[in-house]
Design an enzyme around this catalytic site. Sequence first.
Site, PDB file in Angstrom:
ATOM      1  CE  LYS A 119      -8.036   4.801   2.045  1.00 44.78           C
ATOM      2  NZ  LYS A 119      -7.034   5.520   1.275  1.00 44.78           N
ATOM      3  N   GLY A 169       1.890   6.170  -1.357  1.00 41.44           N
ATOM      4  CA  GLY A 169       2.677   7.187  -2.060  1.00 41.44           C
ATOM      5  C   GLY A 169       4.037   6.704  -2.536  1.00 41.44           C
ATOM      6  CB  ALA A 217      -1.587   2.371  -0.517  1.00 36.42           C
ATOM      7  N   GLY A 218       0.224   2.324  -3.202  1.00 36.05           N
ATOM      8  CA  GLY A 218       1.429   1.711  -3.746  1.00 36.05           C
ATOM      9  C   GLY A 218       1.484   1.610  -5.255  1.00 36.05           C
ATOM     10  CG  ASN A 227      -4.261  10.912  -4.368  1.00 31.06           C
ATOM     11  OD1 ASN A 227      -3.941  11.699  -5.252  1.00 31.06           O
ATOM     12  ND2 ASN A 227      -4.792  11.356  -3.260  1.00 31.06           N
ATOM     13  CB  THR A 228       0.915   9.455  -5.158  1.00 31.90           C
ATOM     14  OG1 THR A 228       0.407   9.559  -3.836  1.00 31.90           O
ATOM     15  CG2 THR A 228       2.159  10.307  -5.282  1.00 31.90           C
TER      16      THR A 228
END
Lengths: 322, 255
Positions: B94, B155, B182-183, B204-205
């Site tokens: 990635k 994040g 992301a986001g 992830n976050t």
Amino acid sequence: MITIAGAGLAGLCSALELTRRGAKVQVFEAAGSIGQSSTARFAGGMLAPWCERASAEEKVITLGKAAADWWAKLTPVTRGGTLVVALPRDGAELSRFARRTSGFCRVDRAEIDDLEPALSGRFQKGLFFENEAHLNPRRALQDLARAVQIQGGEIFRSTPAPAKVDLDCTGIAAGLPDLRPVRGEMAILECPDVQFGRVLRLLHPRIPLYLVPRGDGIFMIGATMVESSSSRPATVRSLSEMLSAAFSLHPAFAEASVIETGAGLRPAFANNLPRLTRQGGTLYLNGLYRHGFLLAPAMAAKAAEQLLSEVRDADHRELKTH
Amino acid sequence: MQLYGKKTTSSLMLGTAQYPSPAVLVDAIRASQAEIITVSLRRETADGSGAGFWNMLTGLGLHILPNTAGCHSVQEAVTTAQMARELFGTNWIKLEVIGHADNLQPDVFALVDAAKILAADGFDVFPYTTDDLVVGEKLIEAGCKVLMPWGAPIGSGQGLRNPDALRAMRAHFPDVPLIVDAGIGKPSDAARAMELGMDGVLLNTAVAQAGDPAGMAKAMSLAIEAGRSGFTADPMQPRDIAVPSTPVLGMAELM
């Protein structure tokens, strides 16, 4: 006689708990002086179970809430509480921290200024964890070793442990399966221009920081958490992030002297909680992670109970066979 | 979805950073039913010093997608990718090349350059990019067979800031797997991405920093499945007039 490998936090706390229960104890430390090779040397020395609960299981509170009283019998403990603040744009971090923790009261600007006049006007909202405390890790290790000796425990410096010991407290060196190192970096600053009476935590989505006042204008700041076994000195990236966070807490830190930087390896199990495990004839106390001073007393008491009950059982068996 | 010849049933890819503990992470991975997990290879641990953590992840038997998180230049990203290939024994990478330290926006120029170098070197590149169509084309030309447009800054948990651009991307690249990376903050964000026809979501976050990571991982998995099913079921289009859902003809007549 109970033999212990390692005169770090886990080893010395266990030795003290054993001697307090009347056991004879020998502690073997490979390093030449107490704390020289101990991860605890780089610790913050925070006794902050309620704050730590933000990213740890409930056990940090149940095992850690009596730690301040335990240490206060041996070494100076500052019971000033913890003040948690965030910059205005990181208000969401403060709300999140509050949702995950308990044992605090919300404080506004006036109350923050009242607690820490040096922060006057800098923060609008914060959380105050009144019952938390902190100590000086290096001083505490020395005082702890002295307490063990006063109780009649023997500590052998520069002496490798015998091949078989009753209790192994050697941290990462124990090489237990599932035990991993989590690298932490810290710095010690000298900044006579500001005074803080308690531990400050600055929340930030990327670089949360804690600052522990050591007195006489000395502050410890920390700490990074890197899944790494490298013990090389602190990196520029880590230091620059921590130092700029300290600067955003108070601009006086721009003129502070960096008097020490350090990096240590915290031993941790998968759930980041300490554990007593048995391998062969040896009991292992390990995995204190970032909660050494907080959880070592309770874990040491458990280790002492387990070792002494095993000794009693063995004596009992011996009596029966004779 | 099919990614560089690998077929997966789950459309969720899970990042492995920022969890309260590795034990919580493993619970979350199981609850998410993700088959692909990303692992950040930082330069500071590229010497193998992060082995304790990695061994635990590789022991889960899932497909590992190493990433170049935190790299700010072509050279840094390429070097990190090469280290990752050796450490994890996979051609998958990635590719993240960060252009701005504060908003973590990708540097799309360096991204295309790094993608070219890595694709030529035999890597299967998963580029973290913006929703720009021309950048997407350049990445495909560079050899990428997957695109990972952002939903919002890394994040930030803002959800999909520009769903129209993602819809346009879907139309422009009908045959390229698109994974929103992301986001994502909430399950509804993930469901919405899938309703737009995305092939997958990487997050992830949102899971790692939830109060109950395993609970959130499960919620994300369900949302992604719901969004995907909603998309493939060909949803109705919004209309400006009301249309009764019961028939109007044949109503009972008053005597």
